[in-house]
Write an enzyme that holds these catalytic residues in place. Structure first.
Site, PDB file in Angstrom:
ATOM      1  N   ASP A 177       0.811  -1.228   0.000  1.00  0.00           N
ATOM      2  CA  ASP A 177       0.000   0.000   0.000  1.00  0.00           C
ATOM      3  C   ASP A 177       0.843   1.277   0.000  1.00  0.00           C
ATOM      4  OD1 ASP A 177      -2.227  -1.633   0.073  1.00  0.00           O
ATOM      5  OD2 ASP A 177      -2.401  -1.532   2.261  1.00  0.00           O
TER       6      ASP A 177
ATOM      7  N   LYS B  55       1.999   2.059  -5.065  1.00  0.00           N
ATOM      8  CA  LYS B  55       2.585   1.507  -6.293  1.00  0.00           C
ATOM      9  C   LYS B  55       1.662   1.723  -7.484  1.00  0.00           C
ATOM     10  CE  LYS B  55       2.614  -2.460  -4.277  1.00  0.00           C
ATOM     11  NZ  LYS B  55       2.264  -2.100  -2.908  1.00  0.00           N
TER      12      LYS B  55
ATOM     13  N   GLY C  99      -4.349  -4.451  -3.828  1.00  0.00           N
ATOM     14  CA  GLY C  99      -5.367  -3.464  -4.165  1.00  0.00           C
ATOM     15  C   GLY C  99      -4.619  -2.203  -4.545  1.00  0.00           C
ATOM     16  N   HIS C 100      -4.635  -1.868  -5.824  1.00  0.00           N
ATOM     17  CA  HIS C 100      -3.833  -0.748  -6.318  1.00  0.00           C
ATOM     18  C   HIS C 100      -4.776   0.334  -6.841  1.00  0.00           C
ATOM     19  CE1 HIS C 100      -0.264  -3.717  -7.075  1.00  0.00           C
ATOM     20  NE2 HIS C 100      -0.623  -3.645  -5.815  1.00  0.00           N
TER      21      HIS C 100
ATOM     22  N   GLN D 129       2.367  -5.929  -3.121  1.00  0.00           N
ATOM     23  CA  GLN D 129       2.876  -5.994  -1.744  1.00  0.00           C
ATOM     24  C   GLN D 129       4.209  -5.238  -1.600  1.00  0.00           C
ATOM     25  OE1 GLN D 129       1.862  -9.484  -3.063  1.00  0.00           O
ATOM     26  NE2 GLN D 129      -0.148  -8.709  -2.604  1.00  0.00           N
TER      27      GLN D 129
HETATM   28  P1  GDP Z   1      -0.637   0.237  -3.536  1.00  0.00           P
HETATM   29  O1  GDP Z   1      -1.194  -1.041  -3.046  1.00  0.00           O
HETATM   30  O2  GDP Z   1       0.823   0.368  -3.243  1.00  0.00           O
HETATM   31  O3  GDP Z   1      -0.942   0.503  -4.985  1.00  0.00           O
HETATM   32  O4  GDP Z   1      -1.361   1.394  -2.705  1.00  0.00           O
HETATM   33  P2  GDP Z   1      -2.950   1.495  -2.406  1.00  0.00           P
HETATM   34  O5  GDP Z   1      -3.623   1.975  -3.631  1.00  0.00           O
HETATM   35  O6  GDP Z   1      -3.453   0.249  -1.775  1.00  0.00           O
HETATM   36  O7  GDP Z   1      -2.944   2.583  -1.259  1.00  0.00           O
HETATM   37  C1  GDP Z   1      -2.442   3.863  -1.474  1.00  0.00           C
HETATM   38  C2  GDP Z   1      -3.578   4.870  -1.216  1.00  0.00           C
HETATM   39  O8  GDP Z   1      -3.036   6.164  -1.167  1.00  0.00           O
HETATM   40  C3  GDP Z   1      -4.611   4.908  -2.312  1.00  0.00           C
HETATM   41  O9  GDP Z   1      -5.850   5.253  -1.755  1.00  0.00           O
HETATM   42  C4  GDP Z   1      -4.120   6.033  -3.232  1.00  0.00           C
HETATM   43  O10 GDP Z   1      -5.168   6.672  -3.960  1.00  0.00           O
HETATM   44  C5  GDP Z   1      -3.551   6.971  -2.224  1.00  0.00           C
HETATM   45  N1  GDP Z   1      -2.405   7.769  -2.671  1.00  0.00           N
HETATM   46  C6  GDP Z   1      -1.340   7.390  -3.456  1.00  0.00           C
HETATM   47  N2  GDP Z   1      -0.438   8.378  -3.528  1.00  0.00           N
HETATM   48  C7  GDP Z   1      -0.933   9.398  -2.788  1.00  0.00           C
HETATM   49  C8  GDP Z   1      -0.450  10.696  -2.454  1.00  0.00           C
HETATM   50  O11 GDP Z   1       0.634  11.099  -2.822  1.00  0.00           O
HETATM   51  N3  GDP Z   1      -1.241  11.451  -1.644  1.00  0.00           N
HETATM   52  C9  GDP Z   1      -2.441  11.025  -1.178  1.00  0.00           C
HETATM   53  N4  GDP Z   1      -3.124  11.843  -0.390  1.00  0.00           N
HETATM   54  N5  GDP Z   1      -2.929   9.827  -1.479  1.00  0.00           N
HETATM   55  C10 GDP Z   1      -2.183   9.015  -2.259  1.00  0.00           C
HETATM   56  P1  IMO Z   2      -0.694  -4.265  -2.206  1.00  0.00           P
HETATM   57  O1  IMO Z   2      -0.216  -4.864  -3.519  1.00  0.00           O
HETATM   58  C1  IMO Z   2      -0.995  -4.498   2.107  1.00  0.00           C
HETATM   59  C2  IMO Z   2      -0.938  -8.494   3.873  1.00  0.00           C
HETATM   60  C3  IMO Z   2      -2.205  -8.923   4.593  1.00  0.00           C
HETATM   61  C4  IMO Z   2      -1.617  -9.846   5.647  1.00  0.00           C
HETATM   62  C5  IMO Z   2      -0.492 -10.542   4.890  1.00  0.00           C
HETATM   63  C6  IMO Z   2      -0.868 -11.882   4.298  1.00  0.00           C
HETATM   64  O2  IMO Z   2      -1.992  -3.561  -2.307  1.00  0.00           O
HETATM   65  O3  IMO Z   2       0.401  -3.460  -1.596  1.00  0.00           O
HETATM   66  P2  IMO Z   2      -2.383 -12.628   2.235  1.00  0.00           P
HETATM   67  O4  IMO Z   2      -3.834 -12.372   1.961  1.00  0.00           O
HETATM   68  O5  IMO Z   2      -1.457 -12.156   1.173  1.00  0.00           O
HETATM   69  O6  IMO Z   2      -2.097 -14.059   2.627  1.00  0.00           O
HETATM   70  O7  IMO Z   2      -2.089 -11.758   3.568  1.00  0.00           O
HETATM   71  O8  IMO Z   2      -0.121  -9.655   3.854  1.00  0.00           O
HETATM   72  N1  IMO Z   2      -1.115  -8.055   2.473  1.00  0.00           N
HETATM   73  C7  IMO Z   2      -1.089  -6.781   2.082  1.00  0.00           C
HETATM   74  N2  IMO Z   2      -1.013  -5.646   2.818  1.00  0.00           N
HETATM   75  N3  IMO Z   2      -1.024  -4.444   0.766  1.00  0.00           N
HETATM   76  C8  IMO Z   2      -1.077  -5.570   0.025  1.00  0.00           C
HETATM   77  O9  IMO Z   2      -0.991  -5.565  -1.313  1.00  0.00           O
HETATM   78  C9  IMO Z   2      -1.160  -6.809   0.691  1.00  0.00           C
HETATM   79  N4  IMO Z   2      -1.248  -8.099   0.274  1.00  0.00           N
HETATM   80  C10 IMO Z   2      -1.215  -8.833   1.381  1.00  0.00           C
HETATM   81  O10 IMO Z   2      -2.873  -7.830   5.151  1.00  0.00           O
HETATM   82  O11 IMO Z   2      -1.042  -9.087   6.677  1.00  0.00           O
HETATM   83 MG    MG Z   3      -2.749  -1.713  -1.887  1.00  0.00          MG
END
Ligand code: GDP
Ligand code: IMO
Ligand code: MG
Length: 435
Positions: free
Chosen positions: A21, A24, A48-49, A229
């Site tokens: 999270d 990416k 979840g991206h 991840q």
């Molecule tokens: P990922 O799994 O690494 O792709 O990240 P996620 O999408 O799960 O979580 C990142 C969250 O931060 C999402 O809700 C994005 O929309 C948000 N986000 C990403 N970059 C920024 C930023 O620079 N500022 C803010 N406020 N939100 C951001």
């Molecule tokens: P992205 O790609 C954040 C965490 C889960 C748990 C552990 C194992 O969005 O960055 P799993 O379901 O993979 O067996 O869970 O890893 N986890 C993540 N945490 N972002 C993710 O993906 C994750 N994918 C798995 O919360 O702690």
């Molecule tokens: Mg994510």
């Protein structure tokens, strides 16, 4: 040869340096405007991206986050794919990017409803060692892959093959599944039918992706790899057992796609300006008081996949130093500086003490890590950042001076340049730093 600022790079990778999270998806989408092909190589719907553009907010679980504007996307063989949830994702992106060509590995493993159930049952057994998985069936699907009982994407276009494999899987796991719906033969039959139906819908996308990527590379296409991840969720290099079940580090590009890491020109490590984590496990710089709620709400830190509140903490440089080395990072992308800058005071962990003595590594056995005490450097918050620099290439001095101090501290401590700064969730709220 790594050139400054990356525009000349034919191939690049975006990987997470923390607990996932990091943003990416946002960085991959931002960069994908300069790439012809975007490739996922690990994980499944546990990822979840999030991508935010003028067309709306998109949450990708399986398709690469470049899907909105690149020409080709590839789902590599290192992934585990739920074909039933892939279909609506494809439908959504096709509305925005109808010309997109989607290539899905025939050899990626299939996540079934049975694996989701097993994920829940295994967590019950772990009890106090519960991981807090996403319950997406990821662990059990990789278990079946390595037990050599798994179903591959190429199998689901043949009903008899799927059916037979499901029966074998059931026999392997019958002790855990005995009290569930899967103990009924007709439920297993329904599952086989649903997978076969999905298989027919996605048949046209299936290919040997290692060959497809190679073909596209030979044609001179620019290729971007998107990790899921982050380093500390890697089963070999993270905080085991509180990890996921596929390798998350840059090296898994090679094993998850067949494309040699030696041909990846640039590795971009993404780090959030603070740290967030979902699920159980060690978190040395975790904040637990009212400030945690403030930061969580400012940053909207609720899981993209599960909606769970994310744990939050201060930027941890010992963790990043380790992650930069494991991922062989060339440049850093720092996200959410807008969120962190809203706090009056910002802390960064620059060093760990173990039993009161400084150490220069990250302990990864679960007993030692509990005894870690972070040493912090403090910074002033930098407030809001002007919109006038959004989407531009700037020199670092065009950022607010207090933010410059923070960024330069990170660069000095890690010995790597910060090339991209994200200061908002929208695609355009991003700057490239020119040295
Ligand atoms: P990922 O799994 O690494 O792709 O990240 P996620 O999408 O799960 O979580 C990142 C969250 O931060 C999402 O809700 C994005 O929309 C948000 N986000 C990403 N970059 C920024 C930023 O620079 N500022 C803010 N406020 N939100 C951001
Ligand atoms: P992205 O790609 C954040 C965490 C889960 C748990 C552990 C194992 O969005 O960055 P799993 O379901 O993979 O067996 O869970 O890893 N986890 C993540 N945490 N972002 C993710 O993906 C994750 N994918 C798995 O919360 O702690
Ligand atoms: Mg994510």
């Amino acid at each position: 040869m790594v050139t400054p600022n990356g525009e000349g790079d034919r191939t690049a990778a975006v990987v997470g340096l923390q607990f996932g999270d990091e943003g990416k998806g946002k960085i991959t989408d931002y960069l994908s405007g300069s790439y012809d092909v975007v490739v996922r190589f690990n994980g499944g719907t546990n990822a979840g991206h999030t991508v935010v553009t003028d067309d709306g907010t998109f949450k990708f679980h399986l398709l690469p986050s470049g899907s909105l504007r690149t020409s080709y996307v590839v789902l590599g063989s290192g992934m585990v794919i739920d074909p039933i949830s892939l279909i609506p994702e494809i439908e959504i992106v096709k509305k925005v990017n109808p010309a997109l060509k989607i290539i899905v590995s025939r050899n990626a493993h299939v996540v079934t409803k049975m694996h989701r159930q097993l994920d829940v049952e295994e967590e019950k057994i772990r009890s106090s060692l519960m991981i807090g998985t996403t319950a997406q069936g990821i662990g059990p699907t990789y278990e079946d892959k390595y037990a050599r009982t798994g179903i591959r994407m190429g199998d689901i276009t043949n009903f008899n093959v799927v059916k037979e494999k499901i029966e074998t899987m059931y026999r392997m796991h019958s002790n855990l599944l005995s009290g569930t719906e899967f103990s009924q033969p007709e439920k297993r039959n329904e599952m086989a039918q649903a997978l076969y139906d999905a298989g027919l819908k996605i048949k046209e996308y299936l290919d040997y992706t290692e060959m497809a990527i190679d073909r596209l590379y030979s044609q001179g296409k620019r290729i971007l790899f998107e990790g899921a991840q982050g380093v500390f969720l890697d089963p070999d290099f993270g905080f085991y057992p509180f990890v996921t079940s596929s390798n998350t580090i840059s090296a898994s590009i090679y094993t998850g796609t067949g494309f040699s890491l030696r041909k990846v020109n640039r590795i971009i490590g993404v780090a959030k300006a603070y740290v967030s984590k979902v699920g159980e496990g060690p978190f040395p710089t975790e904040i637990t008081d009212d400030l945690a709620k403030q930061l969580r709400d400012l940053g909207g830190e609720y899981g993209t996949t599960t909606g769970r509140p994310r744990r939050v903490g201060w930027l941890d440089l010992p963790m990043l130093r380790y992650a930069v080395r494991i991922d062989d990072v060339d440049e850093l992308a720092i996200t959410k500086v807008d969120t962190l800058g809203m706090l009056d005071r910002v802390k960064v962990c620059k060093q760990y003490l173990l039993d009161g003595r400084p150490i220069d590594y990250v302990p990864r056995d679960m007993e030692t890590i509990k005894r870690i005490e972070p040493v912090y450097e403090e910074f002033d918050g930098w407030g809001s950042i002007s919109d006038s620099i959004s989407g531009r290439k700037i020199s670092i001095d065009q950022l607010p001076p207090k933010l410059v101090k923070y960024i330069k501290f990170i660069e000095d401590q890690l010995g790597k340049p910060v090339g991209i700064i994200s200061m908002g969730k929208e695609r355009n709220r991003t700057v490239r730093i020119i040295k």
